[in-house]
Scaffold this motif. Structure first.
Motif, PDB file in Angstrom:
ATOM      1  N   PHE A 147       0.815  -1.212   0.000  1.00 46.14           N
ATOM      2  CA  PHE A 147       0.000   0.000   0.000  1.00 46.14           C
ATOM      3  C   PHE A 147       0.856   1.272   0.000  1.00 46.14           C
ATOM      4  O   PHE A 147       0.317   2.375  -0.123  1.00 46.14           O
ATOM      5  CB  PHE A 147      -0.935   0.013   1.211  1.00 46.14           C
ATOM      6  CG  PHE A 147      -2.009  -1.025   1.132  1.00 46.14           C
ATOM      7  CD1 PHE A 147      -3.110  -0.839   0.315  1.00 46.14           C
ATOM      8  CD2 PHE A 147      -1.908  -2.203   1.848  1.00 46.14           C
ATOM      9  CE1 PHE A 147      -4.111  -1.805   0.221  1.00 46.14           C
ATOM     10  CE2 PHE A 147      -2.895  -3.172   1.769  1.00 46.14           C
ATOM     11  CZ  PHE A 147      -4.001  -2.982   0.953  1.00 46.14           C
ATOM     12  N   PHE A 148       2.162   1.099   0.164  1.00 43.51           N
ATOM     13  CA  PHE A 148       3.057   2.256   0.110  1.00 43.51           C
ATOM     14  C   PHE A 148       4.024   2.146  -1.065  1.00 43.51           C
ATOM     15  O   PHE A 148       5.058   2.797  -1.100  1.00 43.51           O
ATOM     16  CB  PHE A 148       3.828   2.395   1.429  1.00 43.51           C
ATOM     17  CG  PHE A 148       2.942   2.821   2.574  1.00 43.51           C
ATOM     18  CD1 PHE A 148       2.720   4.161   2.828  1.00 43.51           C
ATOM     19  CD2 PHE A 148       2.297   1.875   3.357  1.00 43.51           C
ATOM     20  CE1 PHE A 148       1.872   4.564   3.845  1.00 43.51           C
ATOM     21  CE2 PHE A 148       1.456   2.263   4.384  1.00 43.51           C
ATOM     22  CZ  PHE A 148       1.245   3.612   4.633  1.00 43.51           C
ATOM     23  N   SER A 149       3.636   1.305  -2.032  1.00 43.11           N
ATOM     24  CA  SER A 149       4.407   1.179  -3.263  1.00 43.11           C
ATOM     25  C   SER A 149       4.383   2.505  -4.017  1.00 43.11           C
ATOM     26  O   SER A 149       3.328   3.117  -4.196  1.00 43.11           O
ATOM     27  CB  SER A 149       3.808   0.070  -4.121  1.00 43.11           C
ATOM     28  OG  SER A 149       4.442  -0.016  -5.369  1.00 43.11           O
ATOM     29  N   GLY A 150       5.547   2.954  -4.444  1.00 38.93           N
ATOM     30  CA  GLY A 150       5.635   4.191  -5.210  1.00 38.93           C
ATOM     31  C   GLY A 150       5.426   5.459  -4.411  1.00 38.93           C
ATOM     32  O   GLY A 150       5.106   6.514  -4.973  1.00 38.93           O
ATOM     33  N   ILE A 151       5.638   5.394  -3.088  1.00 35.75           N
ATOM     34  CA  ILE A 151       5.361   6.569  -2.264  1.00 35.75           C
ATOM     35  C   ILE A 151       6.349   7.712  -2.520  1.00 35.75           C
ATOM     36  O   ILE A 151       5.979   8.885  -2.452  1.00 35.75           O
ATOM     37  CB  ILE A 151       5.345   6.208  -0.756  1.00 35.75           C
ATOM     38  CG1 ILE A 151       4.826   7.412   0.051  1.00 35.75           C
ATOM     39  CG2 ILE A 151       6.728   5.775  -0.284  1.00 35.75           C
ATOM     40  CD1 ILE A 151       4.568   7.104   1.493  1.00 35.75           C
ATOM     41  N   MET A 152       7.609   7.383  -2.845  1.00 36.17           N
ATOM     42  CA  MET A 152       8.586   8.458  -3.052  1.00 36.17           C
ATOM     43  C   MET A 152       8.260   9.319  -4.271  1.00 36.17           C
ATOM     44  O   MET A 152       8.270  10.555  -4.179  1.00 36.17           O
ATOM     45  CB  MET A 152       9.999   7.873  -3.164  1.00 36.17           C
ATOM     46  CG  MET A 152      10.561   7.364  -1.845  1.00 36.17           C
ATOM     47  SD  MET A 152      10.439   8.602  -0.518  1.00 36.17           S
ATOM     48  CE  MET A 152      11.469   9.911  -1.171  1.00 36.17           C
ATOM     49  N   PRO A 153       7.949   8.725  -5.441  1.00 37.50           N
ATOM     50  CA  PRO A 153       7.541   9.572  -6.566  1.00 37.50           C
ATOM     51  C   PRO A 153       6.306  10.410  -6.248  1.00 37.50           C
ATOM     52  O   PRO A 153       6.220  11.575  -6.624  1.00 37.50           O
ATOM     53  CB  PRO A 153       7.248   8.563  -7.687  1.00 37.50           C
ATOM     54  CG  PRO A 153       8.076   7.372  -7.343  1.00 37.50           C
ATOM     55  CD  PRO A 153       8.071   7.303  -5.847  1.00 37.50           C
ATOM     56  N   ARG A 154       5.354   9.809  -5.541  1.00 37.73           N
ATOM     57  CA  ARG A 154       4.140  10.562  -5.209  1.00 37.73           C
ATOM     58  C   ARG A 154       4.438  11.675  -4.214  1.00 37.73           C
ATOM     59  O   ARG A 154       3.866  12.764  -4.289  1.00 37.73           O
ATOM     60  CB  ARG A 154       3.074   9.620  -4.637  1.00 37.73           C
ATOM     61  CG  ARG A 154       1.758  10.345  -4.388  1.00 37.73           C
ATOM     62  CD  ARG A 154       0.622   9.390  -4.055  1.00 37.73           C
ATOM     63  NE  ARG A 154      -0.598  10.152  -3.821  1.00 37.73           N
ATOM     64  CZ  ARG A 154      -1.186  10.286  -2.629  1.00 37.73           C
ATOM     65  NH1 ARG A 154      -0.650   9.703  -1.572  1.00 37.73           N
ATOM     66  NH2 ARG A 154      -2.282  10.996  -2.492  1.00 37.73           N
ATOM     67  N   LEU A 155       5.333  11.414  -3.262  1.00 41.73           N
ATOM     68  CA  LEU A 155       5.724  12.466  -2.317  1.00 41.73           C
ATOM     69  C   LEU A 155       6.303  13.667  -3.054  1.00 41.73           C
ATOM     70  O   LEU A 155       5.957  14.815  -2.764  1.00 41.73           O
ATOM     71  CB  LEU A 155       6.751  11.927  -1.318  1.00 41.73           C
ATOM     72  CG  LEU A 155       6.238  11.373   0.011  1.00 41.73           C
ATOM     73  CD1 LEU A 155       7.391  10.807   0.813  1.00 41.73           C
ATOM     74  CD2 LEU A 155       5.499  12.445   0.817  1.00 41.73           C
TER      75      LEU A 155
END
Length: 291
Positions: free
Chosen positions: A260-268
């Motif tokens: 559920f936190f996959s890809g959080i850095m690009p989204r941040l």
């Protein structure tokens, strides 16, 4: 929260539209690269970086390829941002004016900001949802659409009108708390910074807005990232992720809580800077006496 005497609907709408235009043009390359990473594939996210993905886009489509999909972004963000800020102020004024039998306010500023941000975002999100779905499909490497019109025709042919609203439930579950938490944190951060800086806060107003936007963006994005993962997968792979509940079950079973936190850095990066730029420009516009 804006006071009633200075409430001008067209100014809030104009400020939101201009800030949305600036933000989407400046950050479109980051937006494109984040979608090109294929957020439905956790292994791909681990093996590729933003820089390597950006370079791959440049080699394939030239540097202007980083702005692929800018028009759908503008068509969504400019009116969407204008409607959001105008709607937000209307809701804030409405909720802030509620009184009980003794004349006391029913809701605190924090509650007004939390509910106002959530309600305004969901309302506008429903209106611009078709453009969002088309934009996501057009920018994704999972589809080989050559134009937004081709993407629109394909969606309507294969999924019907309902396909243009694919993932709205998950989007609302993400956007409502994100916008509510963001506005709540943003207004409180502004008050805190103004209190700490005292008389110097007047000269540092743009920096206060930008700093408050960044802090609020990080907090809201981390809290709502699971909903963004669900929404994105439903829009990109509707066959594998046909509903919100099915998506939650599938991600939990195959990837665990970390999924559920996959890809959080690009989204941040994308959400935090986008929100900070948008709110800073918006605040500057509505504070001027141009209208």
């Amino acid at each position: 929260m804006a006071e009633r005497p200075t409430h001008r609907r067209h100014v809030h709408a104009f400020g939101g539209a201009i800030s949305g235009l600036t933000s989407c043009v400046l950050l479109q390359p980051l937006d494109l690269v984040c979608f090109a990473l294929d957020p439905t594939n956790p292994a791909l996210l681990r093996n590729f970086t933003l820089w390597s993905t950006a370079w791959d886009v440049i080699r394939r489509d030239s540097v202007w390829g980083l702005w692929r999909g800018t028009w759908p972004t503008i068509l969504r963000n400019v009116p969407g941002s204008g409607m959001y800020f105008a709607t937000l102020k209307e809701i804030q004024l409405l909720l802030g004016g509620l009184r009980n039998a003794t004349g006391d306010r029913l809701l605190s500023d924090g509650t007004v900001n939390l509910i106002g941000g959530a309600a305004a975002r969901v309302t506008v999100g429903l209106i611009v949802m078709p453009i969002t779905v088309i934009k996501v499909r057009y920018e994704s490497n999972l589809y080989n659409y050559t134009s937004t019109w081709q993407a629109t025709q394909s969606i309507l042919k294969n999924e019907g009108v309902a396909g243009l609203f694919r993932g709205f439930g998950a989007t609302a579950l993400r956007d409502a708390p994100h916008a509510g938490v963001y506005v709540l944190f943003y207004e409180n951060c502004k008050k805190l910074a103004a209190g700490l800086l005292g008389s110097q806060s007047t000269q540092l107003t743009p920096m206060i807005h930008m700093g408050s936007g960044l802090v609020s963006g990080v907090a809201a994005t981390v809290i709502t990232n699971p909903f963004d993962v669900i929404k994105t997968r439903m829009q990109l792979k509707p066959t594998d992720y046909p509903s919100t509940l099915h998506s939650i079950s599938k991600i939990t079973k195959e990837e665990g809580f970390r999924g559920f936190f996959s890809g959080i850095m690009p989204r941040l990066l994308r959400k935090t800077f986008s929100s900070a730029i948008t709110w800073t420009i918006y605040e500057e516009i509505i504070s001027r006496r141009w209208f």
